[in-house]
Write an enzyme that holds these catalytic residues in place. Structure first.
Site: not given
Ligand code: TTP
Ligand code: MG
Length: 616
Positions: A350, A381, A426, A460, A466-467, A469, A531
């Protein structure tokens, strides 16, 4: 005599018996091309297969040498000199490639650049200044069409009859080798005649070889994730919102999978060297990487598998991306890719495909059928996993409108459908900050000692997320105290002021607590996923690691802990963990650190890694 007026006819013991069974027009990549196979006969079953295949994909096979030929396709073992000698040419005026060329084009569904070193036959004059090892980089399919030179070398156009006996000794050698292959083929088919009768069977052979590749893929992808066993301590998915039996059906939670993972751990004597995040990399290094384009395409594939709930492939792709990120030089060929740890043959193919064609066919296929596109939409969804999305598809729903108007939806699913486009977007970093500020104001108003830390991809250093936290913590408080104040005071207050829009899940498992919902800025239009994660001060170090991620980094840290006889989860690092056969945890162990994020790194014996270097 005018040159090229007459064609060179080629005779041989085999008569051309191939008739095209054309693939659908869009796939006829060779349409308009004229291939001159050398030797130009179908005496060999393998060559016959190759010719047949080329015809099926739209090529014409020239029976005689002439102006109309666009490509000379040469069998293994034949040299440039053999070709020029027997065609009575000084140089070959059209594209001259080895026998692998047509099948490679078919594989990549593109006309590949004939100048690639891998297609070159022995003795071909090398253009001045060409660096042999440098593959043609990212040549778009359209840009790599072999163009017939407008000016041809002068040549005698005497009609020449070639026969096998006239061929050079090396040709004879090549044919002996080929004969051996033919015999193997005949063995597979019982008689060569059978192969002739039903050229479809010949395709079955090709296909059965591919099936092996598919098996290879599984083996190789298994290898690719060998140092990333999935961790049973991961509680992130065990939330109320993921309730449509996705959790129990996920491959991650499958007991056999765990067993295999445990075996992999045993096999990893030098695991720490392979620790995915031993090498620092962040979004900046990624952007500067020589393999950026390949990574971007693989990332799309990863996203696709992620959306499809294929955790196995998701991890394999992550591993490949991680390996590519560490490469200072461009990885262009299959061989180069294969030399990297964790990249197997299928992924190597690939990578080569992406570099040579600037695209990944699988990606196009992945989104090609209408059903697949609908499934992808449904998977977006909120709260719908593969099972639910497939169920909707099976029930005949074809669009979000269908779901909205006709499907019986849970209240969460309804929010997910109605705000599908909001949640798919985003969230810019500065907007994440504003949401954080609004929550912080409400939180500190309720209790001045409560703190709000923005985690996830924001921590990071991501430019968008995406959301949102948000980790809510207080040095001296218990989880119960934090939860009470949040759920009884802060969250209702934020609803009242019009910031929070809906509650999607308020989960509590063991001591862990979280609230999931949607928020909107006062002057904003879009609903954002938010969240709230409630963490007591005694666990904040471990929680920061966990909620900062990324998930691969978390898995790596947990595996590292496990290798050291410890256990890491979002609450803390535990020592003296008793494990039974296959590292099954027998005791939870003794908490050694939960509060101090840096100290957890120290205790694990790895250097501190700032959040922005945790992009694996
Ligand atoms: P997320 O919000 O799902 O991921 P994210 O913030 O890294 O990326 P995004 O910009 O898409 O929101 O989850 C927050 C953190 O929780 C993620 O960075 C690491 C931890 N996590 C895990 O360790 N395992 C998992 O399966 C998920 C969904 C999250
Ligand atoms: Mg997140």
């Amino acid at each position: 005599m005018p040159r090229n007026k007459k064609a060179v006819s080629v005779s041989g013991k085999g008569k051309r018996q191939c008739a095209a069974r054309l693939v659908p027009e869009p796939q006829q990549i060779f349409k308009g091309l004229v291939f001159f196979f050398f030797p130009n006969n179908t005496a060999s079953a393998l060559r016959r297969l190759r010719i047949q295949r080329a015809l099926d994909y739209g090529a014409s096979a020239a029976e005689t040498w002439g102006d109309h030929v666009t490509h000379v396709i040469v069998d293994k073992g034949i040299t440039y000199h053999d070709v020029t000698k027997h065609l009575h040419l000084e140089t070959v005026p059209v594209a001259l490639v080895d026998e692998s060329y047509p099948s490679e084009c078919v594989k990549f569904r593109s006309i590949l650049n004939t100048a690639q070193v891998r297609f070159r036959i022995s003795g071909t004059p090398i253009p001045a200044g060409e660096k042999d090892s440098t593959p043609v980089d990212e040549v778009p399919a359209s840009g790599s069409l072999p163009i017939k030179p407008s000016r041809r070398e002068q040549q005698d156009e005497t009609q020449i009859q070639l026969s096998h006996t006239e061929l050079h000794g090396r040709v004879a050698e090549a044919q002996i080798a080929e004969q051996q292959l033919t015999e193997q083929l005949a063995l597979m088919l019982s008689t060569e005649e059978q192969a002739m009768k039903c050229s479809k069977d010949s395709y079955s052979i090709v296909e059965s070889i591919r099936e092996k590749d598919a098996l290879d893929e599984i083996i190789e992808e298994a290898k690719a994730v060998k140092d990333l066993p999935l961790d049973s301590d991961d509680e992130h998915h065990t939330t109320a919102e993921v309730s449509d039996s996705e959790v129990s059906e996920s491959s991650e939670s499958h007991p056999k999978r765990r067993k295999m993972n445990a075996r992999r751990i045993e096999a990893q004597a030098t695991w720490q060297q392979n620790f995915v995040c031993m090498q620092k990399h962040d979004s900046k290094t990624n952007a500067e990487n020589a393999n950026t384009r390949t990574i971007a395409v693989l990332q799309q594939m990863l996203d696709y598998y992620d959306r499809s709930g294929d955790q196995w492939r998701t991890l394999a792709y992550r591993k490949a991306i991680s390996a590519l990120r560490k490469q200072p030089k461009k990885i262009a060929t299959r061989a180069q890719a294969l030399s990297l740890p964790g990249i197997g043959t299928r992924l190597a193919d690939k990578i080569e495909e992406i570099v040579y064609t600037n695209r990944l066919r699988r990606l196009e296929n992945a989104n090609s059928t209408p059903e697949d596109r609908i499934l992808q939409t449904f998977l977006g969804v909120y709260g719908a996993g593969v099972l639910q999305a497939s169920r909707w598809l099976a029930q005949g729903y074809r669009s979000l409108e269908d779901l909205k108007n006709k499907a019986p939806l849970t209240s969460n699913q309804r929010v997910g459908v109605e705000h599908y486009h909001d949640f798919a977007q985003r969230i810019p970093r500065n907007e994440v900050e504003v949401h954080g500020e609004i929550v912080r104001a409400a939180v500190t108003k309720a209790d001045a000692e409560l703190q709000v830390i923005i985690g996830g991809s924001y921590r990071r250093g991501a430019s968008d997320s995406g959301d949102i936290d948000l980790i809510i913590t207080k040095p001296s408080a218990t989880i119960k105290q934090i939860r009470t104040i949040m759920l009884e005071t802060v969250v209702p207050g934020l609803f009242q002021q019009g910031f929070l829009q809906t509650s999607l899940a308020a989960t509590s498992r063991g001591d862990g607590s979280k609230w999931h919902g949607a928020s909107k800025l006062p002057d904003g239009r879009l609903w954002r996923r938010i969240d709230l994660l409630f963490v007591p001060g005694s666990e904040i170090g471990a929680a920061l690691i966990y909620f900062t991620g990324n998930d691969i980094f978390n898995r790596s840290m947990r595996l590292l802990a496990s290798k050291k006889g410890m256990r890491l989860n979002q609450r803390g690092l535990y020592a003296d963990v008793l494990r039974g056969p296959q590292r099954v945890k027998l005791t939870t162990g003794r908490l050694v650190e939960g509060r101090d994020e840096r100290r957890i790194f120290e205790l694990l014996g790895v250097p501190w890694r700032p959040p922005e270097h945790r992009i694996c």
